[in-house]
Design a protein around this motif. Structure first.
Motif, PDB file in Angstrom:
ATOM      1  N   MET A 158       0.815  -1.219   0.000  1.00 51.51           N
ATOM      2  CA  MET A 158       0.000   0.000   0.000  1.00 51.51           C
ATOM      3  C   MET A 158       0.842   1.258   0.000  1.00 51.51           C
ATOM      4  N   ALA A 159       2.014   1.223   0.634  1.00 49.65           N
ATOM      5  CA  ALA A 159       2.813   2.437   0.816  1.00 49.65           C
ATOM      6  C   ALA A 159       3.290   3.029  -0.506  1.00 49.65           C
ATOM      7  N   GLU A 160       3.329   2.239  -1.585  1.00 52.62           N
ATOM      8  CA  GLU A 160       3.719   2.757  -2.894  1.00 52.62           C
ATOM      9  C   GLU A 160       2.747   3.838  -3.388  1.00 52.62           C
ATOM     10  N   HIS A 161       1.527   3.835  -2.856  1.00 54.88           N
ATOM     11  CA  HIS A 161       0.527   4.832  -3.249  1.00 54.88           C
ATOM     12  C   HIS A 161       0.638   6.127  -2.446  1.00 54.88           C
ATOM     13  N   VAL A 162       1.417   6.125  -1.376  1.00 52.57           N
ATOM     14  CA  VAL A 162       1.415   7.247  -0.433  1.00 52.57           C
ATOM     15  C   VAL A 162       2.080   8.488  -1.020  1.00 52.57           C
ATOM     16  N   GLY A 163       3.239   8.303  -1.681  1.00 54.03           N
ATOM     17  CA  GLY A 163       3.966   9.432  -2.247  1.00 54.03           C
ATOM     18  C   GLY A 163       5.012   9.977  -1.291  1.00 54.03           C
ATOM     19  N   GLU A 164       6.146  10.417  -1.838  1.00 52.04           N
ATOM     20  CA  GLU A 164       7.259  10.881  -1.014  1.00 52.04           C
ATOM     21  C   GLU A 164       6.859  12.039  -0.116  1.00 52.04           C
ATOM     22  N   ALA A 165       6.093  12.979  -0.643  1.00 54.93           N
ATOM     23  CA  ALA A 165       5.729  14.159   0.138  1.00 54.93           C
ATOM     24  C   ALA A 165       4.853  13.814   1.333  1.00 54.93           C
ATOM     25  N   LYS A 166       4.145  12.683   1.263  1.00 59.28           N
ATOM     26  CA  LYS A 166       3.216  12.305   2.329  1.00 59.28           C
ATOM     27  C   LYS A 166       3.737  11.155   3.184  1.00 59.28           C
ATOM     28  N   TYR A 167       4.951  10.688   2.908  1.00 62.80           N
ATOM     29  CA  TYR A 167       5.388   9.473   3.581  1.00 62.80           C
ATOM     30  C   TYR A 167       5.596   9.672   5.078  1.00 62.80           C
ATOM     31  N   ARG A 168       6.099  10.828   5.477  1.00 61.46           N
ATOM     32  CA  ARG A 168       6.258  11.065   6.911  1.00 61.46           C
ATOM     33  C   ARG A 168       4.886  11.104   7.594  1.00 61.46           C
ATOM     34  N   GLU A 169       3.907  11.704   6.926  1.00 62.68           N
ATOM     35  CA  GLU A 169       2.551  11.729   7.484  1.00 62.68           C
ATOM     36  C   GLU A 169       2.024  10.302   7.642  1.00 62.68           C
ATOM     37  N   TYR A 170       2.285   9.460   6.653  1.00 62.43           N
ATOM     38  CA  TYR A 170       1.891   8.050   6.700  1.00 62.43           C
ATOM     39  C   TYR A 170       2.510   7.376   7.920  1.00 62.43           C
TER      40      TYR A 170
ATOM     41  N   MET B 144      15.082   1.847  -0.256  1.00 56.57           N
ATOM     42  CA  MET B 144      14.858   1.165   1.015  1.00 56.57           C
ATOM     43  C   MET B 144      15.360   1.993   2.195  1.00 56.57           C
ATOM     44  N   GLY B 145      16.534   2.616   2.054  1.00 55.23           N
ATOM     45  CA  GLY B 145      17.095   3.381   3.153  1.00 55.23           C
ATOM     46  C   GLY B 145      16.239   4.564   3.547  1.00 55.23           C
ATOM     47  N   ARG B 146      15.595   5.193   2.570  1.00 55.71           N
ATOM     48  CA  ARG B 146      14.746   6.339   2.887  1.00 55.71           C
ATOM     49  C   ARG B 146      13.509   5.909   3.664  1.00 55.71           C
ATOM     50  N   THR B 147      12.940   4.767   3.287  1.00 56.26           N
ATOM     51  CA  THR B 147      11.792   4.254   4.030  1.00 56.26           C
ATOM     52  C   THR B 147      12.169   3.974   5.473  1.00 56.26           C
ATOM     53  N   LEU B 148      13.293   3.316   5.665  1.00 55.67           N
ATOM     54  CA  LEU B 148      13.741   3.002   7.023  1.00 55.67           C
ATOM     55  C   LEU B 148      13.960   4.280   7.829  1.00 55.67           C
ATOM     56  N   SER B 149      14.617   5.267   7.237  1.00 59.05           N
ATOM     57  CA  SER B 149      14.893   6.520   7.945  1.00 59.05           C
ATOM     58  C   SER B 149      13.606   7.236   8.328  1.00 59.05           C
ATOM     59  N   THR B 150      12.610   7.208   7.444  1.00 60.94           N
ATOM     60  CA  THR B 150      11.349   7.889   7.730  1.00 60.94           C
ATOM     61  C   THR B 150      10.606   7.199   8.862  1.00 60.94           C
ATOM     62  N   LEU B 151      10.609   5.878   8.865  1.00 61.06           N
ATOM     63  CA  LEU B 151       9.977   5.154   9.970  1.00 61.06           C
ATOM     64  C   LEU B 151      10.657   5.497  11.292  1.00 61.06           C
ATOM     65  N   GLU B 152      11.980   5.558  11.277  1.00 56.57           N
ATOM     66  CA  GLU B 152      12.700   5.916  12.505  1.00 56.57           C
ATOM     67  C   GLU B 152      12.402   7.349  12.919  1.00 56.57           C
ATOM     68  N   ALA B 153      12.318   8.256  11.961  1.00 58.83           N
ATOM     69  CA  ALA B 153      12.046   9.657  12.289  1.00 58.83           C
ATOM     70  C   ALA B 153      10.670   9.822  12.923  1.00 58.83           C
ATOM     71  N   ALA B 154       9.732   8.927  12.563  1.00 54.92           N
ATOM     72  CA  ALA B 154       8.391   8.988  13.144  1.00 54.92           C
ATOM     73  C   ALA B 154       8.350   8.420  14.560  1.00 54.92           C
TER      74      ALA B 154
END
Length: 436
Positions: free
Chosen positions: A276-288, A337-347
């Motif tokens: 599902m996360a492929e639909h979220v978009g980079e600009a909204k990924y932190r919100e996700y 992959m690294g950006r996804t991991l970093s965003t999850l950690e930032a949240a």
């Protein structure tokens, strides 16, 4: 116009900087290229006009959808050979054809392009085939526009998806632990996720992007979880609700037509987000990430199953795949992959495990293509010739991309770790690969 195939083969070599690795058959019946190689058929000169105006994937895709180009022989081999010519590096998102415009200062390239114009016949180009996404309104990844994008991809008919996906009705990468059927591999994937989430009887699970209800049903039936599944597709929701009722699980599973951003009945013990996360978009990924973090109780787990792309040498050059955006997943975006991991950690999440299963998706896609080809006439009746051709190309090309490591898929297990640093029963030891 005699011997168009030889002229096209010569032109392709000049424009691409190397010989074309497939054999060409042109509209005049002529053939040229490596003997014994799979054949790329150019049925109509209109295909050339599409390439002139949209060089790269989108022009090729429009010609394919319209039936102006085709393949004789192994489709995967043709796509694999062309992939090696059109993209120099695994992470490239723009083909060499798309870069031709930047090379027009080269007299040799200018001459080749003029010849291509003569071969293509009268301009302007034909209109895009009907299945192309049109009429998107508003900013990308607003609730309204996301709903439009999801409808384009998923509301094409549940009967069509039954052909492609088979009885499991799971539209994400299977997990191949044995030489078995697609349905067995999808069961193993769902149970792997349930074990990573450590689901047990009575746990509350939120399944974000629940599709046709397969994960929700598995979690309730096999693990006794109480599940809320959310999707933006009304066709998916109707299908999932019927499956839940047929399984006698209505007391454990609720399917909603709801944006994940509007879920407000947390906390949950676990969240699954599968493809599902492929639909979220980079600009909204932190919100996700923030939203899912807020919906979990302390110690709760998130399993995020997501396609990734290779990092670009220059990340500012990344662009959404034009064929996928125009015909398959409108507004879909892939992140490294690294950006996804970093965003999850930032949240606030503690990422406890990452499992890369790239090769598994190539195997899954090949099974889906085989399902589609085996029931081709019915798939065309249920949708249209163009739509069926879109899906065959999209899935076969995606399989090659996974095999060539242009894209990957990963499962992230992340925990909302309590302030104390102890996770209680949420991290009870479990051997994930044990069979249940």
């Amino acid at each position: 116009m005699a011997d168009a195939a030889s002229r096209l083969t010569t032109l392709a070599g000049e424009l691409l900087g190397g010989p074309l690795p497939v054999r060409l058959r042109a509209w005049d019946g002529s053939e040229a290229g490596p003997p014994g190689a799979p054949v790329l058929i150019v049925r109509d000169r209109r295909a050339l006009r599409r390439l002139i105006w949209k060089p790269g994937e989108l022009g090729l895709a429009r010609a394919w959808v319209a039936g102006e180009i085709d393949v004789e022989g192994d489709l995967y081999e043709v796509l694999d050979r062309l992939s090696g010519v059109l993209w120099e590096r695994p992470g490239e998102t723009r083909s060499r054809l798309a870069a031709v415009r930047e090379s027009l200062a080269d007299p040799r390239i200018r001459t080749a392009v003029r010849t291509l114009f003569r071969l293509a016949g009268p301009l302007p180009p034909p209109p895009p085939p009907a299945e192309e996404v049109r009429g998107r309104t508003g900013s990308r990844h607003t609730r309204r526009r996301d709903k439009q994008a999801i409808s384009h991809h998923y509301d094409v008919g549940n009967d069509f998806y039954e052909i492609v996906l088979g009885p499991s009705m799971v539209y994400s990468c299977a997990y191949w632990t044995r030489d078995g059927t697609l349905e067995e591999a999808q069961h193993d994937k769902l149970d792997l996720i349930a074990r990573k989430l450590n689901l047990s009887e009575g746990d509350r699970l939120l399944d974000v992007g629940c599709g046709w209800g397969s994960m929700a049903i598995h979690a309730a039936r096999a693990h006794g979880a109480r599940v809320v599944g959310v999707t933006l597709s009304r066709e998916q929701a109707a299908y999932a609700r019927k499956r839940v009722a047929d399984e006698g699980l209505t007391d454990l599973v609720e399917i909603r037509v709801q944006d994940y951003r509007d879920v407000d009945d947390g906390p949950y013990d676990a969240i699954s987000s599968i493809g599902m996360a492929e639909h979220v978009g980079e600009a909204k990924y932190r919100e996700y990430a923030d939203t899912l973090y807020g919906l979990l109780k302390p110690g709760g787990r998130l399993l995020n199953h997501q396609i990734s792309r290779r990092p670009e040498p220059d990340e500012s050059a990344y662009a959404i795949d034009p064929f996928i955006d125009a015909y398959v997943f409108p507004d879909g975006e892939l992140a490294p992959m690294g950006r996804t991991l970093s965003t999850l950690e930032a949240a606030g999440f503690e990422v406890r495990d990452v499992e890369a299963i790239r090769e598994h998706y190539a195997l899954t896609l090949r099974r889906w293509v085989a399902n589609l080809e085996a029931d081709w006439a019915r798939a065309v009746r249920l949708t249209s010739p163009g739509r069926a051709r879109i899906w065959r190309l999209y899935m076969a090309a995606s399989a090659v991309s996974f095999e060539r490591n242009r894209i990957g898929v990963n499962q992230f297990l992340a925990v909302r770790t309590p302030v104390s640093g102890t996770s209680g029963t949420a991290l009870r030891p479990r051997v994930w690969n044990e069979k249940v």
